[in-house]
Design an enzyme around this catalytic site. Structure first.
Site, PDB file in Angstrom:
ATOM      1  N   ALA A   1      29.673  15.998  13.991  1.00 46.44           N
ATOM      2  CA  ALA A   1      29.290  16.624  15.280  1.00 46.44           C
ATOM      3  C   ALA A   1      28.217  17.887  15.212  1.00 46.44           C
ATOM      4  O   ALA A   1      28.094  18.416  14.047  1.00 46.44           O
ATOM      5  CB  ALA A   1      30.651  16.875  16.048  1.00 46.44           C
TER       6      ALA A   1
ATOM      7  N   GLY B   1      32.274  13.453  12.364  1.00 42.83           N
ATOM      8  CA  GLY B   1      32.060  12.334  13.336  1.00 42.83           C
ATOM      9  C   GLY B   1      31.240  11.235  12.717  1.00 42.83           C
ATOM     10  O   GLY B   1      31.251  10.218  13.200  1.00 42.83           O
TER      11      GLY B   1
ATOM     12  N   GLU C   1      33.558   8.747  11.469  1.00 43.87           N
ATOM     13  CA  GLU C   1      34.136   8.423  12.356  1.00 43.87           C
ATOM     14  C   GLU C   1      33.526   7.243  13.194  1.00 43.87           C
ATOM     15  O   GLU C   1      34.038   6.067  13.269  1.00 43.87           O
ATOM     16  CB  GLU C   1      34.707   9.372  13.393  1.00 43.87           C
ATOM     17  CG  GLU C   1      35.794  10.083  13.065  1.00 43.87           C
ATOM     18  CD  GLU C   1      36.116  11.255  13.714  1.00 43.87           C
ATOM     19  OE1 GLU C   1      35.275  12.120  14.316  1.00 43.87           O
ATOM     20  OE2 GLU C   1      37.349  11.447  14.265  1.00 43.87           O
TER      21      GLU C   1
ATOM     22  N   GLU D   1      37.016  18.595   9.730  1.00 43.99           N
ATOM     23  CA  GLU D   1      37.215  19.261  10.872  1.00 43.99           C
ATOM     24  C   GLU D   1      38.372  20.448  10.711  1.00 43.99           C
ATOM     25  O   GLU D   1      38.315  21.439  11.258  1.00 43.99           O
ATOM     26  CB  GLU D   1      37.813  18.369  12.115  1.00 43.99           C
ATOM     27  CG  GLU D   1      36.804  17.525  12.460  1.00 43.99           C
ATOM     28  CD  GLU D   1      36.342  16.129  11.418  1.00 43.99           C
ATOM     29  OE1 GLU D   1      36.847  16.001  10.412  1.00 43.99           O
ATOM     30  OE2 GLU D   1      35.728  15.498  12.172  1.00 43.99           O
TER      31      GLU D   1
END
Ligand code: NAD
Length: 699
Positions: free
Chosen positions: A61, A102, A105, A125
């Protein structure tokens, strides 16, 4: 474009392209979903490969979006992954170099995954005080297995792709490519192979169980809580993996989302996010553009092989740079080299260093008694006694022998760098490199910018700091620079607390409860109480009006210099670091208090903590308004990496912002009214007064 769309035969290739790490900010997410839509609409396309340009598949992210509505703006990461899963054409993630957060993911939302060897895979994270928020906690345990996934999610640490691919039963990577260069070709081959496979495999459909569920998760949760007592996220990570084993996938996703969003609003996450950005920002100096030319540093010299010189030398040896140490006497050189070797041998015994590495590092080390041997060196760092006369002699010699363009640095902790620079004919080449003790361990490096320090010198040392794995912060010239200037006020206030009724142990306990690694008295025992004593003696000449508690002087008069003498504010047993309270010291404090005519008062932990932390904040505000620090976040970086300020509070400036500057100011005004404290001490910095009135924050 932040993602490129190309076609190879019947395969669409979407290449994330948002340097440096292909962060999944909004524009990248849009480009990715646009690419997917285009591939879906094109009948000639029967499979899709997603990969990354440059030095990453994706680092995850865009952290600057966190805490702002931008992160949730459609298409957010969850919707992107739903689009991937819903694709009626197979999607293959071809990951390399970095596949994190991310990025991982997204890969887990694809139907197939191929990784290049050496790819760093992580869900980091937790390091920002969060749980993964786009399915990481629900999909990784399914793809990789519960225990390895939990380890990765709770630690946030990267694991190499080829190691993950060796785990029995794993379905994270269907293949590891022969090399990073062949990754795309091999991904295209898979795409062609699976073009007609239906139904398409989804990680969400994989089973997820742990045979000893309750016992295992209970144990993991206790471990996580024990290791990260000030942070809620690690235990939540365990909870989320447990949910993955016990709940339907969609219900697990809902719980993950809820947990992620709740954590997003915690002060701990704000502190960690702040520090993540602050550390990166610290390396940028406002008037030194990133393209400033740099000087080549291929060799280093150190003057003085004492406590600091030896530790400083190790940093450069570790980074593979040749180091020559100069001393005035051969015995000092021998002692210095022996200490360096002893430190490396200790690392070897702990299994942290291999023999061949030790040999390589020691082979890079050489010694000399003659300045003439330094003339070819690119950088010299002076670490001799803290005495202006000695520094003068050294810098005049360096000015005589060093080649033009060499950088001349001083490790002074308190002396005027401009004066040191003026001992040479080349003040533009002089800079302060203030390492912290132990210099081979402590992450912080204060880079002291003299009035005439050249921009390319600054740019060079900031880059060099990264090479030796330090976090560098630029400070202007003042007594104590950023860190020690603040700690002096904190130490003064700690002294007032003793005079008013506290014991050293009470003060330390209150500050440690707040989260500091060590309270002021244990810290002073570690650093050496004689250092503060010397500073106070100097201050009594320079600023006779400045008020100090005399208690610390009384302690030093008894020879209690701290750990090095086995006795300071506390007693120490040889070989141990435990601080044992000493009744005589307490009696000494009490009798001094009585001599001052002070009746002791019970002071709450809250008041102790506030008086100490607000002392730091007020001095920091002065440092900021004087331009000694370029930005508030630099001060936080100094305090987190150099002084053990609690990480979950984000540093003194972030903490002040968090609790409100108005509240800080009000408490300071209250302290100023205490007749036993010092009203002058609590005179607020004009910047603090101004910002508090405006409802502003330190920025
Ligand atoms: P130290 O006494 O351990 O070492 C100083 C060394 O310099 C000694 O080995 C001495 O022989 C050598 N030396 C003295 N004069 C010399 C000369 N003219 N030529 C060559 N060598 C000479 O001191 P230290 O603690 O390593 O401190 C060195 C510098 O680092 C000081 O400026 C100090 O303020 C600064 N510093 C110290 C610390 C700390 O915690 N000790 C932290 C940051 C900065």
């Amino acid at each position: 474009m932040t993602a490129e769309y190309t076609v190879q035969g019947a395969v669409a290739v979407i290449t994330l392209n948002n340097p440096p790490i292909n962060g999944l900010g909004w524009t990248t997410r849009v480009a990715l979903t646009d690419g997917l839509a285009r591939a879906m609409a094109d009948e000639a396309i029967n499979a899709i490969v997603i990969t990354g340009a440059g030095r990453a598949f994706s680092g995850g992210a865009d952290i600057t979006e966190f805490g702002s509505p931008k992160a949730l703006r459609e298409p957010n990461l969850l919707s992107v992954i739903l689009v991937l899963e819903a694709s009626t054409k197979p999607v293959i993630a071809a990951v390399h170099t970095v596949c994190m957060g991310g990025g991982l993911e997204v890969a887990l939302g694809c139907h197939y995954r191929i990784a290049a060897p050496g790819c760093k895979v992580a869900l980091p994270e937790v390091k920002l005080g969060l749980v993964p928020g786009a399915g990481g906690t629900q999909r990784l345990p399914r793809a990789l297995g519960v225990e390895p996934a939990l380890n990765m999610i709770v630690s946030g640490e990267p694991v190499k792709s080829e190691l993950l691919a060796m785990l029995p039963g794993q379905q994270l990577f269907q293949k590891i490519s022969a090399s990073p260069e062949t990754l795309l070709a091999e991904a295209l081959a898979i795409a062609t192979e699976v073009a007609d496979v239906r139904p398409l495999p989804l990680v969400r459909n994989l089973p997820c169980r742990h045979p000893q569920g309750d016992a295992y998760f209970g144990f993991a949760r206790n471990m996580a809580k024990g290791m990260a007592k000030n942070f809620p996220a690690p235990a939540k990570c365990v909870n989320m993996v447990e949910v993955a084993t016990k709940t339907r996938f969609d219900a697990g996703m809902t719980q993950e989302r809820e947990t992620f969003l709740n954590l997003m609003w915690t002060p701990e996450h704000r502190a960690l996010r702040h520090l993540f950005l602050a550390e990166r920002a610290a390396s940028k100096v406002p008037d030194v553009p990133v393209d400033t030319s740099q000087r080549a540093i291929l060799s280093v010299a150190i003057i003085g092989a004492g406590t600091m010189g030896g530790g400083i030398a190790m940093n450069f040896l570790n980074a593979g740079l040749p180091v020559k140490i100069l001393e005035a006497k051969p015995e000092a050189l021998e002692r210095g080299v022996a200490t360096i070797r002893k430190n490396y041998v200790a690392q070897l015994k702990k299994g942290k260093l291999k023999q061949d590495k030790l040999d390589q590092r020691m082979a890079l080390l050489s010694t000399t008694l003659s300045y003439d041997d330094l003339k070819e060196t690119d950088l010299v760092i002076e670490a001799v006694f803290e005495d202006m006369g000695v520094k003068q002699a050294v810098f005049q010699e360096l000015d005589r022998v060093m080649k033009p363009g060499a950088i001349l640095a001083s490790n002074t902790s308190t002396l005027d760098l401009n004066q040191i620079a003026a001992f040479t004919q080349r003040p533009q080449d002089v800079v302060g490199l203030h390492f912290f003790s132990p210099a081979n361990v402590m992450k912080l490096l204060e880079v002291v910018r003299g009035d005439q320090t050249a921009k390319d010198v600054l740019a060079t040392v900031m880059t060099l700091a990264k090479k030796i794995k330090k976090t560098a912060v630029v400070s202007g010239v003042c007594d104590g620079f950023i860190g020690n200037r603040m700690i002096e006020q904190y130490g003064r206030q700690a002294g007032f607390l003793l005079d008013e009724g506290c014991t050293p142990a009470q003060v330390d306990k209150a500050v440690e409860k707040f989260g500091f690694a060590m309270g002021p008295f244990r810290m002073s025992d570690l650093a050496g109480n004689d250092i503060g004593w010397a500073i106070r003696k100097r201050r009594s000449l320079e600023k006779p009006q400045m008020k100090y508690s005399k208690t610390a002087d009384l302690l030093c008069e008894r020879g209690r210099f701290g750990q090095k003498t086995g006795a300071g504010w506390y007693d120490y047993v040889p070989g141990k670091r435990d601080a044992v309270p000493n009744a005589e010291v307490v009696a000494m404090i009490e009798s001094h208090r009585a001599a001052l005519g002070i009746a002791p008062r019970k002071i709450s932990d809250e008041e102790i903590m506030q008086r100490l932390v607000f002392s730091l904040i007020n001095e920091a505000a002065r440092i900021l308004e004087e331009g000694i620090a370029n930005k508030a976040s630099d001060i936080d970086v100094v305090y987190i990496f150099g002084y053990g300020f609690p990480v979950h509070r984000g540093g003194p400036m972030a903490y002040a912002n968090e609790i409100g500057l108005f509240n800080v100011l009000q408490a300071m005004n209250r302290f100023a009214k205490n007749p036993l404290d010092d009203a002058a001490f609590w005179q607020p910095a004009p910047l603090l007064t101004k910002l508090a009135a405006e409802g502003g924050v330190f920025a």
